[in-house]
Design a protein around this motif. Structure first.
Motif, mmCIF file in Angstrom:
data_model
loop_
_atom_site.group_PDB
_atom_site.id
_atom_site.type_symbol
_atom_site.label_atom_id
_atom_site.label_comp_id
_atom_site.label_asym_id
_atom_site.label_seq_id
_atom_site.Cartn_x
_atom_site.Cartn_y
_atom_site.Cartn_z
ATOM 1 N N LEU A 50 0.834 -1.207 0.000
ATOM 2 C CA LEU A 50 0.000 0.000 0.000
ATOM 3 C C LEU A 50 0.861 1.246 0.000
ATOM 4 C CD1 LEU A 50 -2.778 1.477 0.411
ATOM 5 C CD2 LEU A 50 -2.345 1.265 2.870
ATOM 6 N N ALA A 51 1.888 1.269 0.844
ATOM 7 C CA ALA A 51 2.748 2.443 0.967
ATOM 8 C C ALA A 51 3.437 2.782 -0.347
ATOM 9 C CB ALA A 51 3.794 2.214 2.058
ATOM 10 N N ALA A 52 3.811 1.766 -1.107
ATOM 11 C CA ALA A 52 4.552 1.989 -2.348
ATOM 12 C C ALA A 52 3.652 2.248 -3.545
ATOM 13 C CB ALA A 52 5.441 0.782 -2.633
ATOM 14 N N PHE A 53 2.474 1.602 -3.592
ATOM 15 C CA PHE A 53 1.702 1.583 -4.828
ATOM 16 C C PHE A 53 0.358 2.290 -4.744
ATOM 17 C CE2 PHE A 53 4.250 -2.486 -5.026
ATOM 18 C CZ PHE A 53 5.260 -1.916 -5.798
ATOM 19 N N ARG B 206 5.251 8.020 -17.020
ATOM 20 C CA ARG B 206 5.431 6.580 -17.266
ATOM 21 C C ARG B 206 6.865 6.277 -17.709
ATOM 22 N NH1 ARG B 206 3.045 4.693 -22.696
ATOM 23 N NH2 ARG B 206 4.952 5.835 -23.281
ATOM 24 N N ASP B 207 7.372 7.072 -18.637
ATOM 25 C CA ASP B 207 8.714 6.822 -19.167
ATOM 26 C C ASP B 207 9.792 7.055 -18.112
ATOM 27 O OD1 ASP B 207 7.470 6.234 -21.525
ATOM 28 O OD2 ASP B 207 7.995 8.118 -22.528
ATOM 29 N N ASN B 208 9.525 7.952 -17.179
ATOM 30 C CA ASN B 208 10.481 8.194 -16.099
ATOM 31 C C ASN B 208 10.638 6.951 -15.226
ATOM 32 O OD1 ASN B 208 12.170 10.172 -14.600
ATOM 33 N ND2 ASN B 208 10.687 9.798 -12.980
ATOM 34 N N CYS B 209 9.536 6.237 -14.998
ATOM 35 C CA CYS B 209 9.615 4.990 -14.223
ATOM 36 C C CYS B 209 10.514 3.984 -14.927
ATOM 37 C CB CYS B 209 8.219 4.410 -14.026
ATOM 38 S SG CYS B 209 7.098 5.415 -13.039
ATOM 39 N N ALA B 210 10.323 3.843 -16.241
ATOM 40 C CA ALA B 210 11.138 2.895 -17.013
ATOM 41 C C ALA B 210 12.613 3.276 -16.953
ATOM 42 C CB ALA B 210 10.645 2.854 -18.455
ATOM 43 N N LYS B 211 12.888 4.562 -17.011
ATOM 44 C CA LYS B 211 14.280 5.035 -16.948
ATOM 45 C C LYS B 211 14.932 4.614 -15.632
ATOM 46 C CE LYS B 211 15.417 9.122 -15.496
ATOM 47 N NZ LYS B 211 15.590 10.581 -15.332
ATOM 48 N N THR C 206 6.309 -2.267 -9.496
ATOM 49 C CA THR C 206 7.667 -2.793 -9.653
ATOM 50 C C THR C 206 8.366 -2.925 -8.304
ATOM 51 O OG1 THR C 206 7.842 -1.832 -11.863
ATOM 52 C CG2 THR C 206 9.910 -2.341 -10.719
ATOM 53 N N ILE C 207 8.956 -4.104 -8.078
ATOM 54 C CA ILE C 207 9.716 -4.361 -6.852
ATOM 55 C C ILE C 207 11.153 -4.677 -7.233
ATOM 56 C CG2 ILE C 207 9.955 -5.827 -4.811
ATOM 57 C CD1 ILE C 207 6.917 -6.409 -5.066
ATOM 58 N N PRO D 233 5.382 3.875 -9.394
ATOM 59 C CA PRO D 233 5.285 2.617 -8.646
ATOM 60 C C PRO D 233 6.551 1.767 -8.717
ATOM 61 C CG PRO D 233 4.185 2.394 -10.753
ATOM 62 C CD PRO D 233 4.653 3.820 -10.673
ATOM 63 N N VAL D 234 7.639 2.294 -8.194
ATOM 64 C CA VAL D 234 8.924 1.591 -8.199
ATOM 65 C C VAL D 234 9.436 1.530 -6.762
ATOM 66 C CG1 VAL D 234 11.272 1.536 -9.091
ATOM 67 C CG2 VAL D 234 9.415 2.409 -10.539
ATOM 68 N N LEU D 235 9.461 0.339 -6.194
ATOM 69 C CA LEU D 235 9.832 0.131 -4.793
ATOM 70 C C LEU D 235 11.227 -0.460 -4.696
ATOM 71 C CD1 LEU D 235 9.197 -0.040 -1.755
ATOM 72 C CD2 LEU D 235 8.094 -2.252 -2.208
ATOM 73 N N ALA D 236 12.094 0.167 -3.892
ATOM 74 C CA ALA D 236 13.453 -0.310 -3.643
ATOM 75 C C ALA D 236 13.501 -1.004 -2.287
ATOM 76 C CB ALA D 236 14.434 0.851 -3.680
ATOM 77 N N VAL D 237 13.910 -2.284 -2.277
ATOM 78 C CA VAL D 237 13.978 -3.058 -1.037
ATOM 79 C C VAL D 237 15.442 -3.204 -0.627
ATOM 80 C CG1 VAL D 237 13.277 -5.165 0.137
ATOM 81 C CG2 VAL D 237 11.920 -4.315 -1.786
ATOM 82 N N ILE D 238 15.722 -2.839 0.630
ATOM 83 C CA ILE D 238 17.096 -2.736 1.131
ATOM 84 C C ILE D 238 17.223 -3.567 2.411
ATOM 85 C CG2 ILE D 238 18.828 -1.113 2.015
ATOM 86 C CD1 ILE D 238 17.205 1.092 0.453
#
Length: 491
Positions: A285-288, A343-348, A379-380, A398-403
């Motif tokens: 929920l927090a990411a998307f 949208r294209d920024n997410c892909a980049k 995206t995860i 919707p791009v989540l970075a897991v650390i």
């Protein structure tokens, strides 16, 4: 669902609808269909001056500033009531214009802005008074009368973003009006529809002419003119940190008050003592939420190494539950990005992350629904380095970075290792740890075992590069009022 009635797309100045002085218009598009919705007036410098003059005249000589507190409260309450009465129409306009799922707009956004006006109606009615103060007696022994007053600033201008068009305008409009100011709203160029409809609601509620004005158009023309105008006494801005810094510099020339709600790269920590399934649901929920176009999005997910793989598994399952589709379908929970560039920024950034060594767990590609729309898959990315670009730069999608992390101390250090400080989250069943970590995180709002809960009574704003000042709560009134001290000799 019936298609909502569209306004004429004109400017709203001094209680009247009018075209831009030169007749210029620009189209606003539905990001789910890529089709034009309507054309909207593009204000000239002359139009901006007219709006400022109308607001200034309304402040100096109009009714609103002088109106009694209970009368103001009745108008603000009526605005809240009309928002609720027109909820379906407002939600549909919001969904069409920026791709927000209709279910979210209807059940979250609308109720929230109605509550804002009801809350600030109460503030206007009873919480804006000053206070008497004890001061040193005069030489004759008489005690002077000393008291403070809270007075409005004057003309307020708000420059608002595309991602929550109604909420992030009303968090400014409601307290500004409650304090007795007059107002000019410059909505985002991509999402002007609800701003225009709200102007009609304000007029219907009984807000005097000139008290509220809407000037649509580009930030370069309209936004800059408002920031530089000497009769505008405060700028309330939500948007990128880069633009916010520019507004702060420009405003310094005329010593305007400024509040800035800026970017974020919020850290969300899952400890190994958390309810892992619920924590993963909260992380998704927090990411998307709002397709990641959410300045408070929890886009840096810090997971304790002992539960890292388990969290990733549960996170993927939770995210698979998102329903990607037409935002106007009440079943949809994930819509398109606001435009092609977003949208294209997410892909980049996904490409950058993979080059930096991240591992793609889910998503990562643009997509369409029935061949149309600016959608990007949820995206995860796993095994992300907190120093990498994908972990440090705001993507606004919707791009989540897991650390991974090992200790509580390391988690806090990683969370605070960011130029931003808007929001943060903690998932743990240890009460002591929950408070300890929440206190240590450098963020304006911290959620524990949840994400994205707001209330009109709670102030919101950022630390560090995430902004200046607070919105919502009684605290917001400090930036829409000025204090005057009155000292009366009784000798």
């Amino acid at each position: 669902m019936n298609t909502p009635t569209l306004s004429k797309g004109q400017l709203f100045i001094n209680g009247q609808w009018r075209d831009a002085a030169d007749g210029a218009v620009a189209a606003t598009f539905n990001p789910a269909t890529e089709l034009e919705i309507m054309k909207v007036a593009q204000a000239t410098l002359g139009d901006v001056n007219d709006a400022v003059d109308a607001a200034h005249e309304a402040f100096e000589n109009g009714e609103w500033r002088k109106m009694g507190p209970h009368h103001k409260a009745r108008v603000l309450n009526r605005i809240g009531d009309l928002i609720e009465e027109n909820a379906d129409e407002l939600a549909a306009l919001e969904s069409m214009d920026m791709g927000k799922p209709l279910a979210f707009a209807r059940h979250f956004d609308i109720q929230f802005i109605a509550d804002l006006f009801h809350f600030y109606a109460g503030v206007a009615s009873g919480q804006l008074g000053g206070a008497t103060r004890q001061v040193t007696p005069s030489e004759t022994g008489n005690m002077p009368l000393a008291y403070t007053r809270k007075e409005p600033l004057g003309v307020i201008a708000a420059i608002t973003p595309f991602n929550f068009p109604m909420i992030l305008s009303c968090t400014k409009i409601a307290p500004a009006l409650a304090a007795g100011n007059t107002f000019i709203h410059k909505p985002a160029s991509a999402t002007p529809l609800t701003a225009l409809r709200m102007a009609e609601i304000f007029k219907e509620a009984g807000l005097p002419d000139g008290t509220f004005n809407v000037v649509t158009g580009s930030g370069r023309t309209v936004g800059n003119a408002l920031v530089e105008h000497p009769k505008v006494k405060k700028i309330a801005f939500t948007g990128s940190t880069e633009v916010g810094k520019g507004i702060l510099k420009q405003s310094s020339e005329s010593l305007k008050k400024v509040t800035l709600e800026l970017g974020g790269k919020s850290a969300h920590i899952i400890f190994d003592d958390a309810d892992i399934k619920q924590a993963a649901q909260n992380a998704s929920l927090a990411a998307f939420f709002n397709k990641g176009e959410f300045c408070m999005a929890g886009t840096r997910l810090l997971v304790q190494r002992s539960v890292y793989d388990e969290v990733l598994t549960e996170l993927v399952e939770a995210t698979k539950g998102l329903v990607i589709g037409d935002p106007l379908d009440m079943a949809t929970t994930f819509g398109p990005q606001v435009d092609e560039g977003a949208r294209d920024n997410c892909a980049k950034y996904v490409d950058i992350a993979l080059e930096e060594g991240a591992r793609l767990v889910m998503g990562g590609k643009p997509m369409t629904v029935d061949g149309k729309g600016y959608y990007f898959e949820p995206t995860i990315l796993a095994d992300v380095d907190n120093k990498s670009r994908v972990a440090q730069e705001e993507i606004f999608g919707p791009v989540l970075a897991v650390i991974p992390f090992d200790t509580e101390e390391e988690a806090i250090a990683l969370a605070n290792d960011s130029e931003y400080g808007l929001a943060a989250g903690v998932q743990t069943q240890n009460l002591g740890r929950a408070h300890r970590v929440a206190h240590a995180m450098e963020a304006g709002m911290v959620w524990v075992n949840t994400w994205g809960q707001f209330d009109s009574a709670l102030p919101f704003g950022g630390y560090k590069a995430s902004g200046i000042g607070r919105e919502m709560g009684i605290e917001a009134m400090e930036s829409y009022t000025q204090n005057k001290s009155v000292y009366v000799s009784l000798d």
